[in-house]
Design an enzyme around this catalytic site. Structure first.
Site, PDB file in Angstrom:
ATOM      1  N   SER A  82      -7.208  -0.986  10.224  1.00  0.00           N
ATOM      2  CA  SER A  82      -7.789  -2.104   9.479  1.00  0.00           C
ATOM      3  C   SER A  82      -9.211  -2.359   9.953  1.00  0.00           C
ATOM      4  O   SER A  82      -9.544  -2.124  11.123  1.00  0.00           O
ATOM      5  CB  SER A  82      -6.938  -3.347   9.757  1.00  0.00           C
TER       6      SER A  82
ATOM      7  N   ASN B 178      10.056  -6.722   4.778  1.00  0.00           N
ATOM      8  CA  ASN B 178       9.028  -7.421   4.000  1.00  0.00           C
ATOM      9  C   ASN B 178       8.786  -6.684   2.689  1.00  0.00           C
ATOM     10  O   ASN B 178       7.674  -6.602   2.197  1.00  0.00           O
ATOM     11  CB  ASN B 178       7.732  -7.503   4.834  1.00  0.00           C
TER      12      ASN B 178
ATOM     13  N   LYS C  86      -3.590  -3.091  15.933  1.00  0.00           N
ATOM     14  CA  LYS C  86      -4.319  -2.011  15.251  1.00  0.00           C
ATOM     15  C   LYS C  86      -5.258  -1.305  16.231  1.00  0.00           C
ATOM     16  O   LYS C  86      -5.384  -0.081  16.210  1.00  0.00           O
ATOM     17  CB  LYS C  86      -5.087  -2.561  14.048  1.00  0.00           C
TER      18      LYS C  86
ATOM     19  N   ASP D 160      15.176   1.149  10.768  1.00  0.00           N
ATOM     20  CA  ASP D 160      14.283   0.330  11.576  1.00  0.00           C
ATOM     21  C   ASP D 160      13.664   1.234  12.643  1.00  0.00           C
ATOM     22  O   ASP D 160      14.383   1.799  13.478  1.00  0.00           O
ATOM     23  CB  ASP D 160      15.100  -0.810  12.216  1.00  0.00           C
TER      24      ASP D 160
ATOM     25  N   ASP E 121      12.046   2.605   5.204  1.00  0.00           N
ATOM     26  CA  ASP E 121      11.623   1.204   5.142  1.00  0.00           C
ATOM     27  C   ASP E 121      12.797   0.373   5.642  1.00  0.00           C
ATOM     28  O   ASP E 121      13.952   0.712   5.370  1.00  0.00           O
ATOM     29  CB  ASP E 121      11.273   0.832   3.688  1.00  0.00           C
TER      30      ASP E 121
ATOM     31  N   ILE F 181       0.846  -1.204   0.000  1.00  0.00           N
ATOM     32  CA  ILE F 181       0.000   0.000   0.000  1.00  0.00           C
ATOM     33  C   ILE F 181       0.877   1.249   0.000  1.00  0.00           C
ATOM     34  O   ILE F 181       0.583   2.241  -0.674  1.00  0.00           O
ATOM     35  CB  ILE F 181      -0.967   0.000   1.203  1.00  0.00           C
TER      36      ILE F 181
ATOM     37  N   TYR G 136      -1.978  -9.359  15.826  1.00  0.00           N
ATOM     38  CA  TYR G 136      -1.950  -8.365  14.748  1.00  0.00           C
ATOM     39  C   TYR G 136      -3.155  -7.417  14.871  1.00  0.00           C
ATOM     40  O   TYR G 136      -3.010  -6.192  14.870  1.00  0.00           O
ATOM     41  CB  TYR G 136      -1.959  -9.051  13.367  1.00  0.00           C
TER      42      TYR G 136
HETATM   43  C1  UD1 Z   1      -6.917 -10.497   6.758  1.00  0.00           C
HETATM   44  C2  UD1 Z   1      -7.094  -9.754   8.045  1.00  0.00           C
HETATM   45  C3  UD1 Z   1      -6.931  -8.275   7.822  1.00  0.00           C
HETATM   46  C4  UD1 Z   1      -5.611  -8.000   7.206  1.00  0.00           C
HETATM   47  C5  UD1 Z   1      -5.555  -8.750   5.891  1.00  0.00           C
HETATM   48  C6  UD1 Z   1      -4.228  -8.508   5.192  1.00  0.00           C
HETATM   49  C7  UD1 Z   1      -8.569 -10.585   9.748  1.00  0.00           C
HETATM   50  C8  UD1 Z   1      -9.980 -10.799  10.164  1.00  0.00           C
HETATM   51  N1  UD1 Z   1      -8.400 -10.017   8.582  1.00  0.00           N
HETATM   52  O1  UD1 Z   1      -8.059 -10.225   5.966  1.00  0.00           O
HETATM   53  O2  UD1 Z   1      -7.008  -7.576   9.018  1.00  0.00           O
HETATM   54  O3  UD1 Z   1      -5.462  -6.627   7.020  1.00  0.00           O
HETATM   55  O4  UD1 Z   1      -5.726 -10.137   6.133  1.00  0.00           O
HETATM   56  O5  UD1 Z   1      -3.214  -9.294   5.686  1.00  0.00           O
HETATM   57  O6  UD1 Z   1      -7.656 -10.913  10.438  1.00  0.00           O
HETATM   58  N2  UD1 Z   1      -9.546 -17.147   1.390  1.00  0.00           N
HETATM   59  C9  UD1 Z   1      -9.701 -18.370   0.772  1.00  0.00           C
HETATM   60  N3  UD1 Z   1      -8.590 -19.033   0.350  1.00  0.00           N
HETATM   61  C10 UD1 Z   1      -7.321 -18.535   0.502  1.00  0.00           C
HETATM   62  C11 UD1 Z   1      -7.175 -17.274   1.137  1.00  0.00           C
HETATM   63  C12 UD1 Z   1      -8.314 -16.608   1.571  1.00  0.00           C
HETATM   64  O7  UD1 Z   1     -10.819 -18.860   0.608  1.00  0.00           O
HETATM   65  O8  UD1 Z   1      -6.357 -19.187   0.111  1.00  0.00           O
HETATM   66  C13 UD1 Z   1     -10.747 -16.407   1.825  1.00  0.00           C
HETATM   67  C14 UD1 Z   1     -10.767 -16.100   3.318  1.00  0.00           C
HETATM   68  O9  UD1 Z   1     -11.347 -17.154   4.022  1.00  0.00           O
HETATM   69  C15 UD1 Z   1     -11.609 -14.821   3.336  1.00  0.00           C
HETATM   70  C16 UD1 Z   1     -11.281 -14.146   2.004  1.00  0.00           C
HETATM   71  O10 UD1 Z   1     -10.751 -15.170   1.173  1.00  0.00           O
HETATM   72  O11 UD1 Z   1     -12.969 -15.134   3.330  1.00  0.00           O
HETATM   73  C17 UD1 Z   1     -10.243 -13.033   2.143  1.00  0.00           C
HETATM   74  O12 UD1 Z   1      -9.128 -13.544   2.854  1.00  0.00           O
HETATM   75  P1  UD1 Z   1      -7.765 -12.720   3.002  1.00  0.00           P
HETATM   76  O13 UD1 Z   1      -7.357 -12.185   1.673  1.00  0.00           O
HETATM   77  O14 UD1 Z   1      -6.798 -13.578   3.730  1.00  0.00           O
HETATM   78  O15 UD1 Z   1      -8.159 -11.453   3.870  1.00  0.00           O
HETATM   79  P2  UD1 Z   1      -8.889 -11.378   5.289  1.00  0.00           P
HETATM   80  O16 UD1 Z   1      -8.750 -12.635   6.052  1.00  0.00           O
HETATM   81  O17 UD1 Z   1     -10.259 -10.854   5.039  1.00  0.00           O
END
Ligand code: UD1
Length: 337
Positions: free
Chosen positions: A126, A36, A155, A59, A32, A13, A151
């Site tokens: 977030s 990562n 926030k 850092d 930075d 971002i 995490y």
């Molecule tokens: C998570 C964090 C968020 C963080 C973001 C970026 C939580 C609740 N949310 O978002 O705070 O800013 O990561 O790191 O902690 N999914 C699949 N298969 C996959 C990967 C994801 O089905 O291989 C699904 C997940 O179950 C979810 C959706 O896709 O329903 C989005 O997942 P993801 O991209 O990991 O984001 P969040 O979990 O929403």
């Protein structure tokens, strides 16, 4: 030219925000630690805008290094603070690492910026602060729920530290609560660079389509949603980057109504995992190999934003569709190969 410090400016971002800041005529200094991110991103930014940002590898857990930084660079008008660790699962395994990386650095940065009379601060928050909210779409008034992970807790705590500090100092701060950022710059010169196996949906989708991963696991097909898969609010990272410029201008123009404000930054539209897959297949022309498996621990059912406050107060609105964001993510994936 107004000089802005962007911490974590080589991240996903952060780098897109640096581009938008430069496009709007700001002079950007990036800090930075490359923990990562890759130094190559600096070249990507420069080739998009034609302007090389100043870069300091630093850092933020090193308070004396921050002190030295503010001696070297004066006239900073505002800070956008992205630098933080963000892997939910890793934070459960290594909580102290997350509290140290995300909280110690925030405290040091606030201390040193205020000593140096830099008062304007934008914080990366977030939608995770809401947990599973009771009402959709989620407004900024929805209460914090107990964080699911260290995490998420960083926030919540981060926002509280900023809120407390703004009460008794000159700090003017805005926290932007991001929903799910996806996509890449239209030039495909910068984008998301997940190290190792992607944890987030979109990089996993594009890597599966590119043949790097065998199969996408869809986590949960039995959620109480129309198609049984979980719902999120996916926002194009360039739209998100522009929200930072709008928030910064609000502080620089002294248009903020309180010394600490929070805004949801999303599209306002929820999409299920299967809707994302269908949209991706449409824009990429690729058939995605996927399988519905068990729910992932800690995942919520649905989260999408009420963005009316940001629309009204920041004069900002997300413009890109899900299809456009996915097309940009796919173009980026192809450029990476
Ligand atoms: C998570 C964090 C968020 C963080 C973001 C970026 C939580 C609740 N949310 O978002 O705070 O800013 O990561 O790191 O902690 N999914 C699949 N298969 C996959 C990967 C994801 O089905 O291989 C699904 C997940 O179950 C979810 C959706 O896709 O329903 C989005 O997942 P993801 O991209 O990991 O984001 P969040 O979990 O929403």
């Amino acid at each position: 030219m107004k000089r802005i410090l962007v911490t974590g400016g080589l991240g996903f971002i952060g780098s897109h925000t640096v581009v938008e800041l430069q496009n709007e005529g700001f002079e950007v200094i990036i800090i930075d630690d490359l923990s990562n991110s890759s130094i190559d991103v600096l070249e990507g930014i420069t080739s998009i805008t034609g302007k090389k940002p100043i870069f300091e590898k630093l850092d933020l857990k090193d308070q004396s290094a921050i002190q030295q930084f503010f001696k070297n660079y004066t006239d900073i008008q505002g800070i956008i603070h992205f630098a933080a660790s963000k892997a939910v699962g890793e934070s459960v395994q290594k909580p102290l690492l997350y509290y140290h990386n995300n909280i110690s650095s925030l405290v040091y940065l606030l201390e040193e910026m205020l000593k140096n009379r830099v008062n304007n601060f934008i914080f990366s928050s977030s939608c995770t602060v809401y947990g599973q909210a009771d009402v959709m779409p989620i407004t900024e008034n929805a209460p914090f729920k107990t964080a699911e992970s260290p995490y998420g807790n960083t926030k919540q705590i981060g926002e509280e530290i900023i809120a407390d500090t703004s009460k008794t100092t000159n700090l003017e701060a805005i926290a932007l609560r991001y929903f799910n950022p996806i996509g890449a710059h239209s030039t495909a010169k910068i984008g998301e660079l997940p190290i190792g196996i992607p944890q987030n949906l979109i990089p996993f989708v594009t890597q599966t389509a590119a043949g790097i991963r065998e199969q996408l696991s869809v986590f949960g097909g039995d959620y109480p949603t129309a198609d049984g898969t979980a719902i999120r609010d996916y926002i194009h990272v360039v739209d998100l980057a522009k929200a930072h410029v709008a928030a910064l201008n609000r502080l620089l123009d002294k248009k903020n109504k309180q010394s600490f404000e929070v805004f949801n930054i999303g599209t306002g539209k929820g999409s299920s995992v299967l809707e994302v897959i269908n949209a991706f297949e449409k824009v990429s022309g690729q058939q995605l190999n996927y399988k519905i498996v068990d729910r992932r621990e800690g995942d919520i059912i649905e989260a999408y934003a009420d963005t009316s406050l940001a629309n009204k107060e920041l004069g900002w609105k997300a413009n890109s569709t899900l299809e456009e964001a996915l097309a940009s993510a796919w173009k980026w994936q192809l450029a990476l190969k």
